[in-house]
Design an enzyme around this catalytic site. Structure first.
Site, PDB file in Angstrom:
ATOM      1  N   HIS A 182      -7.335-158.104  99.837  1.00 44.60           N
ATOM      2  CA  HIS A 182      -7.271-156.979 100.901  1.00 44.60           C
ATOM      3  C   HIS A 182      -6.890-155.592 100.038  1.00 44.60           C
ATOM      4  O   HIS A 182      -5.709-155.700  99.958  1.00 44.60           O
ATOM      5  CB  HIS A 182      -6.393-157.370 102.051  1.00 44.60           C
ATOM      6  CG  HIS A 182      -7.106-158.500 102.791  1.00 44.60           C
ATOM      7  ND1 HIS A 182      -8.169-158.303 103.560  1.00 44.60           N
ATOM      8  CD2 HIS A 182      -6.520-159.832 103.074  1.00 44.60           C
ATOM      9  CE1 HIS A 182      -8.314-159.539 104.316  1.00 44.60           C
ATOM     10  NE2 HIS A 182      -7.489-160.377 103.916  1.00 44.60           N
TER      11      HIS A 182
ATOM     12  N   HIS B 214     -13.921-162.542  99.332  1.00 46.55           N
ATOM     13  CA  HIS B 214     -13.280-163.873  99.307  1.00 46.55           C
ATOM     14  C   HIS B 214     -14.118-164.613  98.342  1.00 46.55           C
ATOM     15  O   HIS B 214     -15.528-164.508  98.257  1.00 46.55           O
ATOM     16  CB  HIS B 214     -13.672-164.297 100.947  1.00 46.55           C
ATOM     17  CG  HIS B 214     -13.720-165.976 100.949  1.00 46.55           C
ATOM     18  ND1 HIS B 214     -15.074-166.279 100.924  1.00 46.55           N
ATOM     19  CD2 HIS B 214     -12.736-166.967 100.955  1.00 46.55           C
ATOM     20  CE1 HIS B 214     -14.769-167.791 101.078  1.00 46.55           C
ATOM     21  NE2 HIS B 214     -13.508-168.156 101.099  1.00 46.55           N
TER      22      HIS B 214
ATOM     23  N   ASN C 111     -14.212-169.080  96.866  1.00 50.40           N
ATOM     24  CA  ASN C 111     -13.984-170.244  96.870  1.00 50.40           C
ATOM     25  C   ASN C 111     -14.680-171.342  96.100  1.00 50.40           C
ATOM     26  O   ASN C 111     -15.910-171.089  96.310  1.00 50.40           O
ATOM     27  CB  ASN C 111     -13.966-170.823  98.344  1.00 50.40           C
ATOM     28  CG  ASN C 111     -13.386-172.186  98.575  1.00 50.40           C
ATOM     29  OD1 ASN C 111     -14.271-173.291  98.742  1.00 50.40           O
ATOM     30  ND2 ASN C 111     -12.240-172.477  98.565  1.00 50.40           N
ATOM     31  N   VAL C 112     -14.090-172.287  95.394  1.00 54.19           N
ATOM     32  CA  VAL C 112     -14.710-173.200  94.807  1.00 54.19           C
ATOM     33  C   VAL C 112     -14.017-174.505  94.940  1.00 54.19           C
ATOM     34  O   VAL C 112     -12.788-174.400  94.805  1.00 54.19           O
ATOM     35  CB  VAL C 112     -15.033-173.042  93.317  1.00 54.19           C
ATOM     36  CG1 VAL C 112     -16.146-171.954  93.129  1.00 54.19           C
ATOM     37  CG2 VAL C 112     -13.906-172.552  92.469  1.00 54.19           C
ATOM     38  N   ARG C 113     -14.604-175.771  95.435  1.00 59.83           N
ATOM     39  CA  ARG C 113     -13.743-176.763  95.662  1.00 59.83           C
ATOM     40  C   ARG C 113     -14.781-177.943  95.521  1.00 59.83           C
ATOM     41  O   ARG C 113     -15.680-177.960  95.375  1.00 59.83           O
ATOM     42  CB  ARG C 113     -13.319-176.575  97.092  1.00 59.83           C
ATOM     43  CG  ARG C 113     -14.720-176.583  98.235  1.00 59.83           C
ATOM     44  CD  ARG C 113     -14.227-176.153  99.451  1.00 59.83           C
ATOM     45  NE  ARG C 113     -15.561-176.234 100.258  1.00 59.83           N
ATOM     46  CZ  ARG C 113     -16.011-175.124 100.479  1.00 59.83           C
ATOM     47  NH1 ARG C 113     -15.829-174.130  99.787  1.00 59.83           N
ATOM     48  NH2 ARG C 113     -16.955-175.032 101.368  1.00 59.83           N
TER      49      ARG C 113
ATOM     50  N   HIS D 219     -24.474-158.832  95.112  1.00 60.03           N
ATOM     51  CA  HIS D 219     -25.593-159.638  95.491  1.00 60.03           C
ATOM     52  C   HIS D 219     -26.457-160.216  93.947  1.00 60.03           C
ATOM     53  O   HIS D 219     -26.595-161.321  93.753  1.00 60.03           O
ATOM     54  CB  HIS D 219     -26.455-159.242  96.400  1.00 60.03           C
ATOM     55  CG  HIS D 219     -26.111-159.590  97.750  1.00 60.03           C
ATOM     56  ND1 HIS D 219     -26.343-160.560  98.607  1.00 60.03           N
ATOM     57  CD2 HIS D 219     -25.291-158.695  98.757  1.00 60.03           C
ATOM     58  CE1 HIS D 219     -25.696-160.825  99.790  1.00 60.03           C
ATOM     59  NE2 HIS D 219     -25.217-159.348  99.864  1.00 60.03           N
TER      60      HIS D 219
ATOM     61  N   HIS E  91     -19.349-165.751 118.524  1.00 55.43           N
ATOM     62  CA  HIS E  91     -18.694-165.129 119.604  1.00 55.43           C
ATOM     63  C   HIS E  91     -18.723-163.699 119.537  1.00 55.43           C
ATOM     64  O   HIS E  91     -18.658-163.003 120.985  1.00 55.43           O
ATOM     65  CB  HIS E  91     -17.053-165.482 119.900  1.00 55.43           C
ATOM     66  CG  HIS E  91     -16.537-165.114 118.800  1.00 55.43           C
ATOM     67  ND1 HIS E  91     -16.492-165.639 117.258  1.00 55.43           N
ATOM     68  CD2 HIS E  91     -15.498-163.859 118.523  1.00 55.43           C
ATOM     69  CE1 HIS E  91     -15.444-164.987 116.679  1.00 55.43           C
ATOM     70  NE2 HIS E  91     -15.052-164.081 117.454  1.00 55.43           N
TER      71      HIS E  91
ATOM     72  N   GLY F 233      -1.828-179.660 105.599  1.00 58.86           N
ATOM     73  CA  GLY F 233      -1.612-178.933 104.341  1.00 58.86           C
ATOM     74  C   GLY F 233      -0.445-177.932 104.363  1.00 58.86           C
ATOM     75  O   GLY F 233       0.143-177.802 105.828  1.00 58.86           O
ATOM     76  N   ARG F 234      -0.241-176.946 103.476  1.00 58.39           N
ATOM     77  CA  ARG F 234       0.973-176.243 103.275  1.00 58.39           C
ATOM     78  C   ARG F 234       0.420-174.831 104.221  1.00 58.39           C
ATOM     79  O   ARG F 234      -0.474-174.257 103.698  1.00 58.39           O
ATOM     80  CB  ARG F 234       1.311-175.881 102.084  1.00 58.39           C
ATOM     81  CG  ARG F 234       2.504-174.952 102.030  1.00 58.39           C
ATOM     82  CD  ARG F 234       2.960-174.838 100.362  1.00 58.39           C
ATOM     83  NE  ARG F 234       4.184-173.981 100.293  1.00 58.39           N
ATOM     84  CZ  ARG F 234       4.097-172.597  99.760  1.00 58.39           C
ATOM     85  NH1 ARG F 234       2.723-172.095  99.760  1.00 58.39           N
ATOM     86  NH2 ARG F 234       5.265-172.172  99.563  1.00 58.39           N
TER      87      ARG F 234
END
Length: 298
Positions: A94, A104, A106-108, A143, A173, A257-258
């Site tokens: 941010h 953002h 993320n790789v998991r 992109h 929503h 989780g933490r």
């Protein structure tokens, strides 16, 4: 299936991204290692009130358990109750400057083992851009880099993962996209472990190329209270998505989780207003009209 190689890569990825963000910001991240009593641990790297980043978190975690949480077994009911391990790197950045977008990535990877010894794995991840004031060149660059990360694995992946991102990062929503999109994938296990791991690595390795040039281009743009106020208002959408919709947040909380690490994605300052609408013809209105509507940017 070598989870050790995945873990080694993820730790190195975290180090690389943190080092580059420190170079841009000029301040250091706090490195906070932790142990999860129920199994596993990780390291959260955090910067708050930096020169460029108002708040940023780059977290690595490797956690294990004896019973797969409902959020992870929803699409694989045959694995409900299995022993499992999950590892990944997740980040949200941010910036202070409203002209610099939030991002953002993320790789998991998940692995689950049923009582009979059969093992299953799947990879997931992606990256997306959330501008407050949109610039076409920034969004096109982001992109294009996402597309480049998937190109070695077939031309069919980028359209699929881009559409998945547009659909996933959508606040039903509000009937509104969270940002300008990117790529997203989940439950990836075909054609084999090596290929899925290679896709994950390519996505992770392209993140800095996608975001760092945009951040450097916008971080010193002059702004005033109007821009700052709109940035804080739009950050509210980020909070709503993460707490109401995001599978990673839900999984982390369900699996014990933490909490500090799970919620490090939250922006430090946010505003909400009742039924606010931007004035027609303004830069704020342009965000809604041009940049929050899914389109083929490249």
């Amino acid at each position: 299936m070598d989870s050790g190689s995945v873990k080694k890569y993820l730790i190195e990825l975290q180090d690389t991204i943190v080092a580059r963000m420190e170079q841009i910001d000029g301040k250091h991240f706090i490195r906070d290692s932790w142990i999860r009593p129920a199994g596993g641990g990780g390291r959260s790297c955090i910067i708050e009130n930096g020169n460029v980043l108002e708040r940023g978190g780059v977290a690595f975690s490797h956690v294990t358990g004896d019973k797969l949480p409902p959020s992870a077994s929803a699409s694989r009911p045959e694995l409900a109750g299995s022993k499992w391990e999950a590892m990944g790197v997740s980040l949200v950045l941010h910036p202070h400057n409203p002209y610099a977008p939030t991002t953002h990535m993320n790789v998991r990877m998940f692995m689950a083992k049923k009582p009979n010894g059969d093992a299953s794995f799947w990879f997931g991840g992606g990256m997306d851009l959330t501008p407050y004031y949109g610039f076409t060149e920034d969004v096109v660059h982001f992109h294009q880099t996402c597309k480049d990360s998937l190109a070695p694995f077939g031309a069919h992946l980028h359209p699929k993962f881009k559409k998945w991102c547009d659909e996933y990062f959508f606040l039903k929503h509000r009937n509104e996209a969270r940002g300008a999109g990117g790529i997203f994938f989940d439950d990836l296990s075909e054609p084999d472990f090596a290929t899925c791991f290679a896709i994950q690595k390519s996505v992770g390795n392209h993140f800095l190329a996608a975001y760092a040039p945009v951040l450097e281009r916008r971080k010193d743009t002059p702004y005033g209270e109007r821009e700052r106020d709109f940035q804080l208002y739009r950050r509210g959408r980020y909070v709503e998505f993460n707490l109401v919709i995001d599978r990673g947040t839900i999984f982390g909380l369900q699996s014990g989780g933490r909490t500090e690490s799970i919620l490090l994605s939250m922006p430090p300052l946010v505003k909400w207003r009742y039924n606010w609408q931007p004035e027609r013809g303004t830069a704020e209105a342009q965000l809604y009209e041009k940049f929050l509507s899914p389109k083929d940017w490249v």
